[in-house]
Design an enzyme around this catalytic site. Structure first.
Site, PDB file in Angstrom:
ATOM      1  N   ASN A   7       0.883  -1.138   0.204  1.00 25.86           N
ATOM      2  CA  ASN A   7      -0.022   0.002   0.094  1.00 25.86           C
ATOM      3  C   ASN A   7       0.976   1.175   0.000  1.00 25.86           C
ATOM      4  OD1 ASN A   7      -1.737   2.307   0.440  1.00 25.86           O
ATOM      5  ND2 ASN A   7      -2.713   1.447   2.239  1.00 25.86           N
ATOM      6  N   ARG A  95      -2.717  -2.181  -3.530  1.00 22.33           N
ATOM      7  CA  ARG A  95      -3.803  -1.445  -3.341  1.00 22.33           C
ATOM      8  C   ARG A  95      -3.742  -0.185  -4.075  1.00 22.33           C
ATOM      9  NH1 ARG A  95      -5.287   3.010   0.966  1.00 22.33           N
ATOM     10  NH2 ARG A  95      -7.677   2.935   0.868  1.00 22.33           N
TER      11      ARG A  95
END
Ligand code: AMP
Length: 405
Positions: A7, A95
């Site tokens: 992420n 992500r």
């Protein structure tokens, strides 16, 4: 297979390595303050096991490439690492905040996908470029490994037009793609899937309202496994009252503030995102601080709690009307999992709609799934801790398996 979940933010990279056989976390950590004078990498190898080792290093990290190299190095470190070489990692799942209308599913990343994520930058000018940085350096450092993008918006692409078109001139949608997209999709999808599994029902036969209450907050109406409405909008500002974000406000407040307070749009935008929500009302954005202040008689903190939980209740009512039959409400994220009082105030007075809270069951924090409803409640009430990393790893793996068949 071992899946590395990334992420990537503007100055940070959150990572987690999971062994998908048994779904256990091999390593987890955070590279932060990228590009600043003193950067930092911290984390835990074999977390939760007898071999758990903490890592922590302060070092200058000039860019995402060197940050990602550090992630590779700590995972493969001869003494404290969890794999012998990068080649043991089978897949990287990223992500990505905004997939616009293009991405309805997690997608294996190639140059076309990168171009499409770039085209969505105007919709998420802060997040998508940072996510792309992470993707590009991971592709350089792990060239032989498939990389998958998992979009925060994808789960909500099933929302019908009547719920995602704003009542604005239609050309704004056609020319600038102004519409509601929704976010936190990976979390809503994960807890919806877990809830139906734990209820022993097919997801395709279950209607749920999923309630993500963290620093960011959102609610979704999930009909037979498909998101049909959600509270966040074109940007993550609409809907519920959040830590620092306002949620719904009258759009005419913008021009009023221009006239009355001499604020320009950039200032108003920053205020709505960073200085509003719980913080705007009482000065605290963390619910734990709000409870402490309420205990000391702080009236504004009490009001912030009232405003947030009232808004939650209003959205639950709306989504019950939208769904017709509701099988369960599902609370998740930092506040949803840990705060009995917010859950109680959110659900107060919903008995006549078939939502009956068992106060005893509600009186604790949840680190694993549990129920909160009374024996007679028509609608079940669950708390299910969200796990975005596991959700991203699962989704990435399933898209790869689909491609290979
Ligand atoms: P998240 O964005 O899901 O990480 O949630 C972060 C938020 O959860 C924090 O800002 C707090 O408001 C809230 N939170 C975390 N732990 C607790 C707790 N024990 N009680 C109440 N709220 C909590």
């Amino acid at each position: 297979m071992k899946v590395l979940v990334i992420n990537s933010g503007s100055s940070s990279i959150k990572f987690q390595l999971l062994e998908m056989e048994g779904e256990h976390v091999m390593a987890t950590g955070l590279v932060e303050r990228i590009g600043e004078k003193f950067g930092r990498i911290s984390g835990s190898m074999h977390p939760g096991s007898a071999d758990q080792t903490a890592i922590e290093k302060e070092v200058m990290i000039p860019d995402h490439k060197s940050g990602m190299e550090m992630v590779g190095n700590v995972l493969c470190d001869e003494q404290s690492g969890v794999v012998r070489s990068r080649r043991e990692i089978g897949l990287v799942g990223h992500r990505v905040v905004h997939g616009g209308e293009v991405f309805h599913q997690p997608t294996v990343i190639d140059t076309t996908v990168i171009e499409a994520i770039k085209e969505n930058i105007p919709l998420a000018p802060l997040h998508n470029p940072a996510n792309l940085d992470g993707i590009e350096v991971a592709m350089e450092l792990f060239p032989a490994i498939a990389q998958v993008a998992v979009f925060d918006t994808a789960f909500h692409q099933t929302i019908p037009q009547r719920a995602h078109i704003y009542a604005l001139p239609y050309e704004l949608y056609e020319r600038h793609r102004v519409r509601r997209y929704g976010f936190h999709g990976t979390s809503h999808k994960f807890v919806a899937g877990e809830c139906s599994r734990l209820m022993g029902r097919e997801l395709s036969e279950t209607n749920l309202i999923t309630i993500h209450l963290g620093n960011g907050c959102s609610m979704s109406a999930v009909e037979q496994g498909r998101s049909i409405d959600t509270s966040l909008g074109m940007t993550p500002l609409e809907g519920l009252v959040m830590g620092t974000r306002s949620g719904d406000v009258d759009p005419a407040i913008h021009s009023f503030l221009e006239r009355a307070a001499g604020m320009n749009l950039t200032q108003i935008d920053a205020m709505l995102n960073k200085d509003s929500g719980l913080k705007g009302i009482c000065g605290f954005n963390d619910m734990r601080d709000i409870h402490a202040a309420v205990a000391e008689g702080d009236e504004r903190a009490r009001l912030a709690l009232e405003v947030q939980t009232y808004r939650n209740k209003k959205y639950i009512g709306a989504y019950m009307a939208v769904l017709g039959r509701v099988d369960a409400l599902v609370f998740t994220a930092g506040i949803g999992e840990n705060d009995p009082l917010v859950r109680q105030k959110t659900l107060a007075g919903l008995d006549h709609l078939g939502v009956e809270l068992d106060y005893e069951k509600n009186s604790r924090r949840f680190t694993s799934p549990g129920t909160l409803h009374t024996g007679g409640s028509r609608v079940q009430i669950w708390v299910i801790p969200t796990n975005e990393e596991l959700a991203i790893a699962r989704e990435s793996l399933s898209v790869l398996e689909d491609e290979n068949h």
